[in-house]
Write an enzyme that holds these catalytic residues in place. Structure first.
Site, PDB file in Angstrom:
ATOM      1  N   HIS A 163      -7.543  -1.195   5.337  1.00 47.09           N
ATOM      2  CA  HIS A 163      -6.513  -0.305   5.899  1.00 47.09           C
ATOM      3  C   HIS A 163      -6.353   0.904   4.973  1.00 47.09           C
ATOM      4  O   HIS A 163      -6.404   2.045   5.408  1.00 47.09           O
ATOM      5  CB  HIS A 163      -5.207  -1.076   6.040  1.00 47.09           C
ATOM      6  CG  HIS A 163      -4.060  -0.258   6.545  1.00 47.09           C
ATOM      7  ND1 HIS A 163      -4.028   0.270   7.812  1.00 47.09           N
ATOM      8  CD2 HIS A 163      -2.912   0.137   5.946  1.00 47.09           C
ATOM      9  CE1 HIS A 163      -2.898   0.962   7.974  1.00 47.09           C
ATOM     10  NE2 HIS A 163      -2.211   0.895   6.858  1.00 47.09           N
ATOM     11  N   HIS A 175       4.412  -5.080  10.233  1.00 44.49           N
ATOM     12  CA  HIS A 175       4.916  -4.437  11.455  1.00 44.49           C
ATOM     13  C   HIS A 175       5.086  -5.449  12.575  1.00 44.49           C
ATOM     14  O   HIS A 175       4.313  -6.416  12.661  1.00 44.49           O
ATOM     15  CB  HIS A 175       3.932  -3.374  11.976  1.00 44.49           C
ATOM     16  CG  HIS A 175       3.881  -2.124  11.174  1.00 44.49           C
ATOM     17  ND1 HIS A 175       4.709  -1.057  11.409  1.00 44.49           N
ATOM     18  CD2 HIS A 175       3.085  -1.775  10.130  1.00 44.49           C
ATOM     19  CE1 HIS A 175       4.420  -0.078  10.545  1.00 44.49           C
ATOM     20  NE2 HIS A 175       3.440  -0.493   9.757  1.00 44.49           N
ATOM     21  N   ASP A 191      -0.225  -4.048   6.005  1.00 45.73           N
ATOM     22  CA  ASP A 191      -0.924  -3.625   7.223  1.00 45.73           C
ATOM     23  C   ASP A 191      -2.368  -4.132   7.246  1.00 45.73           C
ATOM     24  O   ASP A 191      -3.237  -3.555   7.892  1.00 45.73           O
ATOM     25  CB  ASP A 191      -0.932  -2.098   7.346  1.00 45.73           C
ATOM     26  CG  ASP A 191       0.447  -1.560   7.696  1.00 45.73           C
ATOM     27  OD1 ASP A 191       1.367  -2.364   7.916  1.00 45.73           O
ATOM     28  OD2 ASP A 191       0.597  -0.324   7.746  1.00 45.73           O
ATOM     29  N   HIS A 205       1.318   3.863   2.090  1.00 46.00           N
ATOM     30  CA  HIS A 205       1.770   4.604   3.276  1.00 46.00           C
ATOM     31  C   HIS A 205       3.281   4.809   3.294  1.00 46.00           C
ATOM     32  O   HIS A 205       4.051   3.912   2.942  1.00 46.00           O
ATOM     33  CB  HIS A 205       1.317   3.901   4.560  1.00 46.00           C
ATOM     34  CG  HIS A 205      -0.117   4.165   4.895  1.00 46.00           C
ATOM     35  ND1 HIS A 205      -0.841   3.385   5.749  1.00 46.00           N
ATOM     36  CD2 HIS A 205      -0.956   5.154   4.476  1.00 46.00           C
ATOM     37  CE1 HIS A 205      -2.083   3.869   5.840  1.00 46.00           C
ATOM     38  NE2 HIS A 205      -2.166   4.932   5.070  1.00 46.00           N
ATOM     39  N   ASP A 255       5.546   4.836   5.540  1.00 51.18           N
ATOM     40  CA  ASP A 255       6.451   3.930   6.264  1.00 51.18           C
ATOM     41  C   ASP A 255       6.725   2.644   5.484  1.00 51.18           C
ATOM     42  O   ASP A 255       7.629   1.890   5.832  1.00 51.18           O
ATOM     43  CB  ASP A 255       5.908   3.612   7.677  1.00 51.18           C
ATOM     44  CG  ASP A 255       4.550   2.942   7.671  1.00 51.18           C
ATOM     45  OD1 ASP A 255       3.684   3.345   6.871  1.00 51.18           O
ATOM     46  OD2 ASP A 255       4.343   2.005   8.468  1.00 51.18           O
ATOM     47  N   HIS A 256       5.969   2.389   4.408  1.00 48.27           N
ATOM     48  CA  HIS A 256       6.186   1.181   3.607  1.00 48.27           C
ATOM     49  C   HIS A 256       6.917   1.449   2.294  1.00 48.27           C
ATOM     50  O   HIS A 256       7.366   0.510   1.635  1.00 48.27           O
ATOM     51  CB  HIS A 256       4.852   0.469   3.337  1.00 48.27           C
ATOM     52  CG  HIS A 256       4.212  -0.024   4.592  1.00 48.27           C
ATOM     53  ND1 HIS A 256       4.182  -1.350   4.950  1.00 48.27           N
ATOM     54  CD2 HIS A 256       3.627   0.656   5.607  1.00 48.27           C
ATOM     55  CE1 HIS A 256       3.594  -1.470   6.131  1.00 48.27           C
ATOM     56  NE2 HIS A 256       3.251  -0.266   6.550  1.00 48.27           N
ATOM     57  N   HIS A 266       0.845  -1.205   0.000  1.00 49.28           N
ATOM     58  CA  HIS A 266       0.000   0.000   0.000  1.00 49.28           C
ATOM     59  C   HIS A 266       0.873   1.245   0.000  1.00 49.28           C
ATOM     60  O   HIS A 266       2.096   1.153   0.059  1.00 49.28           O
ATOM     61  CB  HIS A 266      -0.995  -0.015   1.161  1.00 49.28           C
ATOM     62  CG  HIS A 266      -0.395   0.032   2.533  1.00 49.28           C
ATOM     63  ND1 HIS A 266       0.442  -0.944   3.035  1.00 49.28           N
ATOM     64  CD2 HIS A 266      -0.505   0.951   3.527  1.00 49.28           C
ATOM     65  CE1 HIS A 266       0.800  -0.648   4.271  1.00 49.28           C
ATOM     66  NE2 HIS A 266       0.247   0.518   4.590  1.00 49.28           N
TER      67      HIS A 266
HETATM   68 FE    FE Z   1       2.403   0.653   8.210  1.00 48.07          FE
HETATM   69 ZN    ZN Z   2      -0.069   1.437   6.564  1.00 48.92          ZN
END
Ligand code: FE
Ligand code: ZN
Length: 257
Positions: free
Chosen positions: A113, A169, A130, A56, A58-59, A54
């Site tokens: 998500h 995560h 996630d 986001h 942080d990914h 996805h």
């Molecule tokens: Fe994440």
């Molecule tokens: Zn995420």
């Protein structure tokens, strides 16, 4: 197929999938550049593909630098994320087939998500980003409870029990504390909570888990179980709900747990 787990940032996981016959490799979720680059160098793998679960930050934090090193790499994500994943040049949809050397897999569109969240099933390994975590699931940022419920219980849950679950995560310990709170009588949860506490004390990683263990211990896959229905009624909604109502309540409870 060889899968290398690469802890990134604070608690993110990136994964390197290597076809051992051809040396071709793919990254799932380029969270951070240096840990990934080091691992690619070390294994001598030929990075050809980057799969995003996805959009986001942080990914995909390492995506740009990774493309700087490997400018020919193909970057895949859900079609709807084209404008949200910089450098994405291939669109995927539910059921799309993927290939890393001689290793094959397929894509599951699992919104909840985010609207473009994907899971990648590669042989017996499911990369869930996630969407599904060890003992829990992702927050609902762009999807409805029904979408996430359907993704988890109508799709992922139906895969074989020995499917290995590689999540995005290291949230397993926190998730299991919640699982134990909502289903205190579940011995499998208590056992996993204890094991995970020991593992984390030793600095060990909890990815991958497997689907069978998630069936037994993940409250978000257990919304029709009597113990959970009862506890959600007592703690939250005041009456026994159908599985979707239980899921919705669980997700909201977890947001503030
Ligand atoms: Fe994440
Ligand atoms: Zn995420």
């Amino acid at each position: 197929m060889k899968i290398v787990i690469i802890p990134c940032s604070f608690d993110n996981y990136s994964y390197l999938i290597i076809c051992e016959k051809t040396g071709e490799a793919a990254v799932v979720d380029p969270a951070e550049f240096y840990p990934l680059f080091r691992e690619i160098e070390k294994t001598g793998a030929r990075l050809q593909t980057i799969y995003c679960t996805h959009h986001h930050a942080d990914h995909i934090g390492g995506l740009e630098d990774l493309l700087g090193e490997f400018p020919g790499a193909a970057v895949y994500g859900h079609g709807s994320d084209q404008r949200r994943i910089p450098g994405m040049n291939h669109s995927l949809a539910d059921g799309s087939k993927i290939r890393i050397g001689t290793v094959t897999g397929q894509v599951m569109h699992t919104p909840g998500h985010t609207s473009g969240s994907l899971c990648y099933l590669v042989e017996d390994a499911l990369f869930t980003g996630d969407t599904l975590f060890g003992g829990g699931c992702g927050r609902l940022f762009e999807g409805s409870p029904k979408q996430m419920y359907d993704a988890l219980n109508g799709r992922i849950k139906l895969l074989p029990g020995q499917t290995r679950v590689y999540f995005g995560h290291e949230y397993t310990l926190q998730n299991l504390k919640f699982a134990n709170f909502v289903e205190p009588g579940n011995e499998a949860v208590a056992r996993r909570l204890h094991q995970t506490t020991v593992q984390r004390d030793l600095g060990q990683l909890t990815t991958p888990s497997n689907l069978e263990l998630e069936w037994q211990t993940n409250p978000f896959l257990r919304c029709a179980e009597e113990g959970i229905v009862r506890s959600v009624a007592e703690k939250f909604i005041g009456e026994a709900g159908d599985p979707l109502a239980v899921f919705t309540a669980l997700r909201r409870l977890k947001d503030s747990f």
